[in-house]
Design a protein around this motif. Structure first.
Motif: not given
Lengths: 153, 704
Positions: B77-80, B91-96, B69-71, B38-43
């Motif tokens: 649909g969803g993207v990270v 893209k947000v993908a299922p994690q079976p 992690q920001v989605t 995960a990249p750093a978050l802003p303040a």
């Protein structure tokens, strides 16, 4: 694909006397979205958009009901609205078949059936399906979690 | 009760605990990966939302996981996203796999029934940790001893060592898991969501109240103008009017919700990835603990030989791990006449009408306590009327502070109660077959039987070692001694990886002399990484093994095996090494690799005749491996023993001990006693005693 059959005659808030009611079979098939079982809330609004009642709740843990935000807003999140009309959550790719005993007055009068869906780790989907209640029956395609929903006598 | 409870739970639930623990360890990988990628978050949350909405104009919802992690969700649909730039990463993908593992870990694929079963497993794991800690404390002779490091050898020690490392992690995982199960089943007072507001302004454009750290944001919906924004943070859920920015309704987390959030952080590692990995590693030890626990257990057995009412000789056994039973069975088989063999707790003289003698073979548990099969024995012995002569044989390990303390106590109570002594109290050090044979001949003499006891504790497979070099000493004193160096057979890659065949200075080399079946043990003065096995031995008058070893020429072979002796490994502390005569052997091996302050006190007879390792010690001093060397010569112009040398250096010794040094003593019995007495005096001003230091793992003896 497995078919989950919950044939029943539900005594919902919208059921009436037998003489003025009909058996409706409601079939929901889910996408293979690759997640855990989906919580599905079935509820009806009237012509003005006001909440008229709930038909079915798939998923037993009330703490997750607030993720079904359309239902939650409409019904005020009142779990007594779904007391006695609750079943198991529905797995990805599975089909849920419900037989409901619904009042005649609900059909062709501007009432709309809504289905909200929620899955753990995945995005909540309020109003995944919105379909008017008509005597002729309907078959519609859904969105993220529901592939198709159809009903008829 | 503690031990049977611990064992039974482990045996019945070990496999299930292993499944739950391993799946948990595998799950720990996901948050760690998330946190790592995960990249750093802003303040602030405001900056986060601003950069995401700018980069993705159609965004409907933003979710932030505890891992950071920001989605972002749009109609497609969803993207990270990278919250700094708003840039879409994946893209947000299922994690079976994640879902499969979660279902296994939480519920063994069995739904709610499975969840309850797993909760029972977590409770059992908690129980195992508590009973295990009690057993460890008993074994080490107190809670402080437990922290100092484990003694003994074999599966018991390995089990204890690993459990000590993993226990805290396992306790945290099970407790937090139990709490999460309670939350899932709605057993805790959890907050409902914020109520849906009765009306909204219907306008948009207000500045949302997002002036808080971005890491506290959990979710934000951005709906149409006629609906309120739903903001979720670590402090609850808020419905906010888009036109006014006012909070219309809110729901604060309850105390239970806050604990649940902590439990989830602890249990999943989401938001604390390193902790998650540590707990995952702790969980990985479960199968190992289960296996070593079973192997430990496999040693226990009990057999009765003849019936009690016929027996002329009754043998009672007090055993903890089971090794003492083996000796008792050898004795029972060798003795003439009917024998009854039972556990010490079965002491019942009234049930032995024909018994003429009672033989008690007993180990000691922990700090002088009764072993498992001797519960209540001492009380009953003290009350019983003496009816026959009695002999006590103690089994133990001299590296423990209170060697054979329980056997000594049994002998004392028997004497006080007036039981005649058949043979004096004797002890067996580390299952020594020689000690046992020696006691057998004394017992035989007392019974008028020729009693030749040959017990073979299960010996490991031997290997042939080839002598490469020898250095000889002491001929002039009529006391020949030699440092023998053997080549090691090649170890397979598998053996190297598993540490099989590995050894360190202080471990023992068991040599089986030709024409004998029992091994003699010598302390090793080298480690496997030296590539050779070295021992320093004196030739004993008429000694079978030392005679054969002294006759070896380079190229000759002996049959031998390694026996671990972890109590005499170097450890990590600064060292004070005290040795006399051939006792220098293992100490020299330790100095060879030392990278810390080491002071050696070495006692010998004469500088010119038995100064073993003289050249080595000089070289190691020059290399800085040996930081202090004090010699004592018992012959010559100024006779001096190693104890005297210690007294001369009392100040240096006290300074080193105050800095946490560890003392290791190797040599003959008399010298060991002398050193102990001298150190008791020297350390008294510090309030330290050798016994107490031994409990902390700071005083180790290898005495022969």
């Amino acid at each position: 694909m497995k078919t989950l059959t919950a044939i029943l005659t539900a005594s919902t808030a919208l059921a009436a006397f037998p003489a003025m009611a009909r058996d409706v079979t409601l079939t929901t098939t889910l996408n293979a979205y690759g997640g855990d079982g989906a919580y599905l809330a079935y509820y009806v609004t009237d012509a003005s958009g006001a909440y008229a009642g709930s038909l079915w709740m798939a998923g037993g843990r009330t703490k997750y009901y607030r993720h079904l935000s359309g239902w939650s807003q409409a019904s005020g999140g009142d779990t007594s609205e779904v007391a006695g009309i609750t079943g198991a959550s529905v797995g990805a790719g599975q089909t849920l078949t419900l037989t409901l005993d619904l009042a005649d007055s609900l059909f062709d009068a501007g009432y709309v059936l809504h289905v909200d869906a929620a899955v753990e780790h995945m995005r909540d989907s309020a109003n995944e399906v919105e379909v008017p209640l008509t005597s002729a029956g309907q078959s519609v395609s859904g969105g993220t979690y529901i592939q198709t929903l159809s009903y008829g006598q | 009760m503690t031990r049977p409870l611990h064992r039974l739970t482990g045996l019945i639930l070990g496999l299930f605990l292993t499944v739950t623990a391993l799946s948990g360890a595998a799950l720990a990988v996901f948050p760690a990966f998330e946190a790592w990628t995960a990249p750093a978050l802003p303040a602030t949350a405001f900056e986060l939302v601003a950069s995401v909405t700018k980069a993705l104009p159609g965004v409907q919802e933003i979710a932030v996981s505890a891992s950071g992690q920001v989605t972002a969700y749009t109609a497609e649909g969803g993207v990270v996203v990278d919250a700094m730039t708003g840039q879409a990463l994946a893209k947000v993908a299922p994690q079976p796999w994640l879902i499969w593992l979660e279902n296994l870990h939480r519920a063994l694929f069995l739904g709610d029934t499975g969840r309850i079963a797993v909760a029972v497993l977590a409770a059992a794991m908690l129980g195992m940790c508590v009973t295990g800690a009690l057993l460890l404390a008993r074994r080490a002779g107190g809670w402080r001893g437990m922290l100092a490091g484990q003694k003994g050898a074999g599966w018991g020690r390995i089990h204890a060592e690993v459990a000590r490392l993993a226990a805290l992690g396992l306790i945290l995982s099970s407790l937090s898991g139990l709490w999460m199960t309670a939350a899932t089943f709605d057993l805790l007072p959890a907050a409902a969501g914020a109520d849906y507001p009765a009306a909204v302004s219907g306008r948009t454009g207000a500045v949302l109240p997002l002036d808080f750290p971005a890491k506290d944001l959990r979710g934000l919906t951005l709906p149409g103008a006629d609906e309120p924004v739903t903001l979720t943070t670590v402090d609850g859920e808020f419905m906010i009017d888009q036109g006014t920015g006012a909070v219309l309704t809110q729901a604060a987390p309850t105390w239970a919700d806050r604990i649940t959030a902590w439990a989830e952080l602890l249990h999943t590692g989401r938001g604390a990835a390193l902790l998650g990995v540590i707990l995952g590693l702790a969980a990985l030890t479960t199968p190992f603990l289960a296996l070593s626990g079973v192997l430990m257990r496999g040693l226990t057995r009990r057999r009765s030989f003849g019936p009690a009412d016929q027996a002329e000789t009754v043998i009672l056994v007090g055993s903890e791990g089971g090794a003492t039973w083996g000796f008792a069975e050898t004795l029972a088989r060798t003795l003439k006449g009917p024998v009854h063999l039972a556990a010490l707790q079965d002491f019942a003289p009234e049930a032995w009408p024909r018994a003429q003698r009672l033989l008690i073979l007993t180990a000691t548990y922990g700090d002088g306590e009764a072993p498992a099969s001797a519960k209540g024995f001492l009380d009953r012995l003290a009350k019983a009327k003496p009816t026959m002569p009695l002999a006590v044989l103690g089994f133990g390990d001299r590296s423990f502070p209170r060697f054979c303390a329980y056997a000594v106590e049994v002998a004392r109570v028997a004497r006080a109660g007036g039981w005649p002594e058949l043979t004096p109290l004797a002890t067996i050090d580390r299952q020594s077959g020689q000690d046992f044979a020696h006691w057998g001949s004394a017992l035989g003499a007392a019974l008028g039987q020729d009693l030749s006891l040959t017990h073979h504790p299960d010996l490991p497979a031997t290997q042939s070692l080839t002598l490469t070099t020898r250095r000889d000493y002491g001929q002039a004193l009529q006391m020949p001694a030699a440092i023998l160096r053997f080549a090691l057979p090649n170890r397979s890659l598998w053996a190297r990886l598993t540490g099989k065949g590995g050894f360190q200075p202080g471990d023992l080399l068991g040599v089986i002399p030709q024409g004998a079946t029992l091994p003699r043990f010598y302390s090793l003065g080298s480690g496997a990484r030296d590539g050779f096995a070295e021992i320093c031995i004196r030739k004993h008058e008429g000694g079978l093994c030392s005679g054969q070893l002294h006759a070896l020429r380079p190229g000759d072979q002996v049959r031998a095996f390694i026996r671990p002796n972890p109590a005499f490994h170097a450890g990590r502390r600064p060292l004070i090494l005290i040795g006399a005569g051939t006792g220098i052997g293992p100490l020299a091996g330790i100095i060879r690799h030392a990278r810390r302050p080491v002071h050696l006190f070495f006692g010998m007879r004469h500088r010119d005749h038995d100064f073993y390792h003289q050249e080595d010690l000089t070289e190691w001093q020059a290399q800085g491996r040996l930081t202090g060397l004090t010699l004592a010569f018992s012959r010559g112009d100024r006779p001096h023993y190693v104890q005297d040398a210690l007294r001369d250096q009392a100040v240096t010794l006290r300074e080193a001990m105050a800095k946490g040094a560890r003392i290791m003593v190797c040599g003959g019995r008399e010298m060991g006693q002398g050193v102990r007495a001298a150190l008791t005096e020297i350390l008294a001003p510090l309030g330290l005693t050798p016994d107490q230091l031994a409990k902390e793992g700071r005083y180790a003896e290898d005495i022969y």
